[in-house]
Design a protein around this motif. Structure first.
Motif, PDB file in Angstrom:
ATOM      1  N   GLU A 180      32.979  31.600  42.651  1.00  0.00           N
ATOM      2  CA  GLU A 180      33.529  32.681  40.906  1.00  0.00           C
ATOM      3  C   GLU A 180      32.941  34.827  41.318  1.00  0.00           C
ATOM      4  OE1 GLU A 180      31.895  31.336  37.888  1.00  0.00           O
ATOM      5  OE2 GLU A 180      32.691  29.635  38.061  1.00  0.00           O
ATOM      6  N   ARG A 181      32.257  35.036  43.059  1.00  0.00           N
ATOM      7  CA  ARG A 181      32.178  35.668  43.226  1.00  0.00           C
ATOM      8  C   ARG A 181      30.818  36.242  42.752  1.00  0.00           C
ATOM      9  NH1 ARG A 181      35.925  37.331  47.332  1.00  0.00           N
ATOM     10  NH2 ARG A 181      34.722  39.724  47.002  1.00  0.00           N
ATOM     11  N   LEU A 182      29.913  35.021  41.825  1.00  0.00           N
ATOM     12  CA  LEU A 182      28.375  34.837  41.199  1.00  0.00           C
ATOM     13  C   LEU A 182      28.085  35.478  42.652  1.00  0.00           C
ATOM     14  CD1 LEU A 182      28.959  33.435  38.617  1.00  0.00           C
ATOM     15  CD2 LEU A 182      28.531  36.109  38.327  1.00  0.00           C
ATOM     16  N   VAL A 183      27.778  34.715  44.018  1.00  0.00           N
ATOM     17  CA  VAL A 183      26.665  34.942  45.212  1.00  0.00           C
ATOM     18  C   VAL A 183      27.521  35.410  46.161  1.00  0.00           C
ATOM     19  CG1 VAL A 183      25.215  33.885  43.969  1.00  0.00           C
ATOM     20  CG2 VAL A 183      26.775  32.108  45.547  1.00  0.00           C
ATOM     21  N   ALA A 184      26.982  35.907  47.279  1.00  0.00           N
ATOM     22  CA  ALA A 184      28.281  35.882  48.990  1.00  0.00           C
ATOM     23  C   ALA A 184      27.612  34.634  49.683  1.00  0.00           C
ATOM     24  CB  ALA A 184      27.710  37.000  49.381  1.00  0.00           C
ATOM     25  N   CYS A 185      26.333  33.957  49.411  1.00  0.00           N
ATOM     26  CA  CYS A 185      26.805  32.887  50.198  1.00  0.00           C
ATOM     27  C   CYS A 185      25.228  32.650  49.382  1.00  0.00           C
ATOM     28  CB  CYS A 185      26.356  32.956  51.945  1.00  0.00           C
ATOM     29  SG  CYS A 185      25.011  33.862  52.035  1.00  0.00           S
TER      30      CYS A 185
END
Length: 118
Positions: free
Chosen positions: A26-31
């Motif tokens: 969901e692109r809330l975090v990069a990794c």
């Protein structure tokens, strides 16, 4: 835009990996960098607990922390999940730019019912 590290713990390491995969999708975090097991000693319901847990360090935008906290409150199996953000004061500029490029803009907080941090 400031990057930060969000730490979350959970009793089930595989649940935490799945939660991390959803946040990345969901692109809330990069990794997310997982460590398991970690030993947590804490007081809960008047007694000292001593449990093995998993821990993840999520790299994201500071502006997305409220959405991550709301998501953890909704999906995490704990009544009170451990979720906190640590500011990144300095680092590899290329890596910090990558974090920003791999995450999306923060949503409208009025529709989330949470306040932004920072």
């Amino acid at each position: 835009m400031q990057a930060c590290e969000v730490v979350i713990t959970a009793a089930d390491a595989e649940w935490l990996v799945g939660f991390t995969r959803a946040l990345v999708a969901e692109r809330l975090v990069a990794c997310g960098q997982h460590i398991s097991p970690v030993r947590s000693v804490y007081r809960w319901d008047g007694a000292i607990q001593d449990d093995l847990e998993a821990r993840v360090a999520l790299h994201t935008r500071l502006s997305l922390v409220p959405e991550i906290v709301a998501r953890a409150d909704r999906d995490h199996p704990y009544d009170v999940p451990c979720v906190f953000a640590l500011p990144i004061q300095a680092g590899n500029p290329a890596y910090l730019a990558w974090i920003i490029s791999q995450t999306r803009e923060a949503a409208d907080y009025d529709t989330l019912g949470v306040e932004p941090t920072g």
